[in-house]
Design a protein around this motif. Structure first.
Motif, PDB file in Angstrom:
ATOM      1  N   MET A 138       0.825  -1.197   0.000  1.00 50.42           N
ATOM      2  CA  MET A 138       0.000   0.000   0.000  1.00 50.42           C
ATOM      3  C   MET A 138       0.863   1.253   0.000  1.00 50.42           C
ATOM      4  O   MET A 138       0.518   2.221  -0.642  1.00 50.42           O
ATOM      5  CB  MET A 138      -0.937  -0.010   1.203  1.00 50.42           C
ATOM      6  CG  MET A 138      -1.859   1.170   1.210  1.00 50.42           C
ATOM      7  SD  MET A 138      -3.516   0.640   1.500  1.00 50.42           S
ATOM      8  CE  MET A 138      -4.147   1.917   2.477  1.00 50.42           C
ATOM      9  N   ALA A 139       1.985   1.252   0.725  1.00 49.56           N
ATOM     10  CA  ALA A 139       2.865   2.417   0.755  1.00 49.56           C
ATOM     11  C   ALA A 139       3.431   2.716  -0.628  1.00 49.56           C
ATOM     12  O   ALA A 139       3.530   3.875  -1.022  1.00 49.56           O
ATOM     13  CB  ALA A 139       3.980   2.218   1.767  1.00 49.56           C
ATOM     14  N   ALA A 140       3.786   1.663  -1.373  1.00 50.83           N
ATOM     15  CA  ALA A 140       4.316   1.864  -2.723  1.00 50.83           C
ATOM     16  C   ALA A 140       3.251   2.462  -3.636  1.00 50.83           C
ATOM     17  O   ALA A 140       3.549   3.317  -4.478  1.00 50.83           O
ATOM     18  CB  ALA A 140       4.826   0.544  -3.288  1.00 50.83           C
ATOM     19  N   GLU A 141       2.017   2.033  -3.461  1.00 50.11           N
ATOM     20  CA  GLU A 141       0.904   2.560  -4.251  1.00 50.11           C
ATOM     21  C   GLU A 141       0.684   4.048  -3.948  1.00 50.11           C
ATOM     22  O   GLU A 141       0.483   4.848  -4.858  1.00 50.11           O
ATOM     23  CB  GLU A 141      -0.355   1.763  -3.912  1.00 50.11           C
ATOM     24  CG  GLU A 141      -1.461   1.878  -4.917  1.00 50.11           C
ATOM     25  CD  GLU A 141      -2.580   0.907  -4.561  1.00 50.11           C
ATOM     26  OE1 GLU A 141      -3.646   1.410  -4.167  1.00 50.11           O
ATOM     27  OE2 GLU A 141      -2.371  -0.318  -4.666  1.00 50.11           O
ATOM     28  N   LEU A 142       0.735   4.410  -2.672  1.00 47.82           N
ATOM     29  CA  LEU A 142       0.584   5.811  -2.272  1.00 47.82           C
ATOM     30  C   LEU A 142       1.718   6.652  -2.833  1.00 47.82           C
ATOM     31  O   LEU A 142       1.494   7.758  -3.330  1.00 47.82           O
ATOM     32  CB  LEU A 142       0.519   5.924  -0.746  1.00 47.82           C
ATOM     33  CG  LEU A 142       0.443   7.338  -0.163  1.00 47.82           C
ATOM     34  CD1 LEU A 142      -0.806   8.067  -0.660  1.00 47.82           C
ATOM     35  CD2 LEU A 142       0.466   7.279   1.349  1.00 47.82           C
ATOM     36  N   GLU A 143       2.928   6.137  -2.778  1.00 47.98           N
ATOM     37  CA  GLU A 143       4.081   6.870  -3.306  1.00 47.98           C
ATOM     38  C   GLU A 143       3.947   7.085  -4.809  1.00 47.98           C
ATOM     39  O   GLU A 143       4.191   8.185  -5.313  1.00 47.98           O
ATOM     40  CB  GLU A 143       5.373   6.114  -2.994  1.00 47.98           C
ATOM     41  CG  GLU A 143       6.603   6.884  -3.420  1.00 47.98           C
ATOM     42  CD  GLU A 143       7.891   6.202  -2.996  1.00 47.98           C
ATOM     43  OE1 GLU A 143       8.922   6.497  -3.621  1.00 47.98           O
ATOM     44  OE2 GLU A 143       7.870   5.392  -2.053  1.00 47.98           O
ATOM     45  N   ALA A 201       8.544  16.214   4.473  1.00 49.21           N
ATOM     46  CA  ALA A 201       8.307  15.907   5.895  1.00 49.21           C
ATOM     47  C   ALA A 201       7.798  14.477   6.077  1.00 49.21           C
ATOM     48  O   ALA A 201       7.309  14.136   7.156  1.00 49.21           O
ATOM     49  CB  ALA A 201       7.318  16.909   6.478  1.00 49.21           C
ATOM     50  N   ASP A 202       7.898  13.669   5.014  1.00 52.11           N
ATOM     51  CA  ASP A 202       7.463  12.274   5.040  1.00 52.11           C
ATOM     52  C   ASP A 202       5.977  12.147   5.389  1.00 52.11           C
ATOM     53  O   ASP A 202       5.590  11.319   6.213  1.00 52.11           O
ATOM     54  CB  ASP A 202       8.330  11.452   5.995  1.00 52.11           C
ATOM     55  CG  ASP A 202       8.227   9.959   5.720  1.00 52.11           C
ATOM     56  OD1 ASP A 202       7.976   9.576   4.555  1.00 52.11           O
ATOM     57  OD2 ASP A 202       8.371   9.176   6.678  1.00 52.11           O
ATOM     58  N   ASP A 203       5.171  12.999   4.758  1.00 54.04           N
ATOM     59  CA  ASP A 203       3.721  12.988   4.958  1.00 54.04           C
ATOM     60  C   ASP A 203       3.052  12.858   3.589  1.00 54.04           C
ATOM     61  O   ASP A 203       2.521  13.826   3.046  1.00 54.04           O
ATOM     62  CB  ASP A 203       3.302  14.282   5.663  1.00 54.04           C
ATOM     63  CG  ASP A 203       1.825  14.302   6.031  1.00 54.04           C
ATOM     64  OD1 ASP A 203       1.074  13.391   5.626  1.00 54.04           O
ATOM     65  OD2 ASP A 203       1.425  15.265   6.717  1.00 54.04           O
ATOM     66  N   PRO A 204       3.084  11.658   3.000  1.00 52.56           N
ATOM     67  CA  PRO A 204       2.574  11.492   1.641  1.00 52.56           C
ATOM     68  C   PRO A 204       1.071  11.687   1.513  1.00 52.56           C
ATOM     69  O   PRO A 204       0.594  12.097   0.446  1.00 52.56           O
ATOM     70  CB  PRO A 204       2.987  10.070   1.263  1.00 52.56           C
ATOM     71  CG  PRO A 204       3.117   9.366   2.573  1.00 52.56           C
ATOM     72  CD  PRO A 204       3.596  10.400   3.544  1.00 52.56           C
ATOM     73  N   VAL A 205       0.319  11.431   2.553  1.00 51.40           N
ATOM     74  CA  VAL A 205      -1.139  11.605   2.471  1.00 51.40           C
ATOM     75  C   VAL A 205      -1.480  13.078   2.259  1.00 51.40           C
ATOM     76  O   VAL A 205      -2.251  13.433   1.352  1.00 51.40           O
ATOM     77  CB  VAL A 205      -1.841  11.037   3.725  1.00 51.40           C
ATOM     78  CG1 VAL A 205      -3.312  11.404   3.739  1.00 51.40           C
ATOM     79  CG2 VAL A 205      -1.659   9.526   3.793  1.00 51.40           C
TER      80      VAL A 205
END
Length: 94
Positions: free
Chosen positions: A1-6, A57-61
């Motif tokens: 899921m993290a890769a998809e968000l990125e 800031a490592d806040d992809p959402v």
């Protein structure tokens, strides 16, 4: 899921940056509509900056949300005639 968000965040950042390059103010300079178009471009550019800040800031959402909102300002402006934009391709829904 993290890769998809990125991947999606990357795609939307690129979409907004390219759309900002392509959208030009359509109404004649010095008119209220040109002022509105300029303000919409400024909002979109601000959201691009915000998204890049959130991303750093490592806040992809929130980065994705900012990129999406920025593009919405441009796309809505294009639909109501504030911007001249390409009618072919993936940048706008006009």
């Amino acid at each position: 899921m993290a890769a998809e968000l990125e991947e999606k965040t990357d795609r939307y950042e690129t979409l907004l940056a390219e759309a900002l390059e392509e959208a030009t103010v359509a109404p004649p300079a010095g008119t209220p509509m040109a002022e509105a178009a300029t303000e919409c471009r400024e909002m979109a550019a601000s959201y691009l900056e915000d998204g890049r800040h959130f991303r750093s800031a490592d806040d992809p959402v929130n980065a994705l949300a900012a990129f999406s909102y920025g593009h919405a300002w441009l796309d809505a402006g294009a639909r109501i005639g504030l911007f001249d934009v390409p009618t072919e391709g993936h940048l706008f829904t006009v």
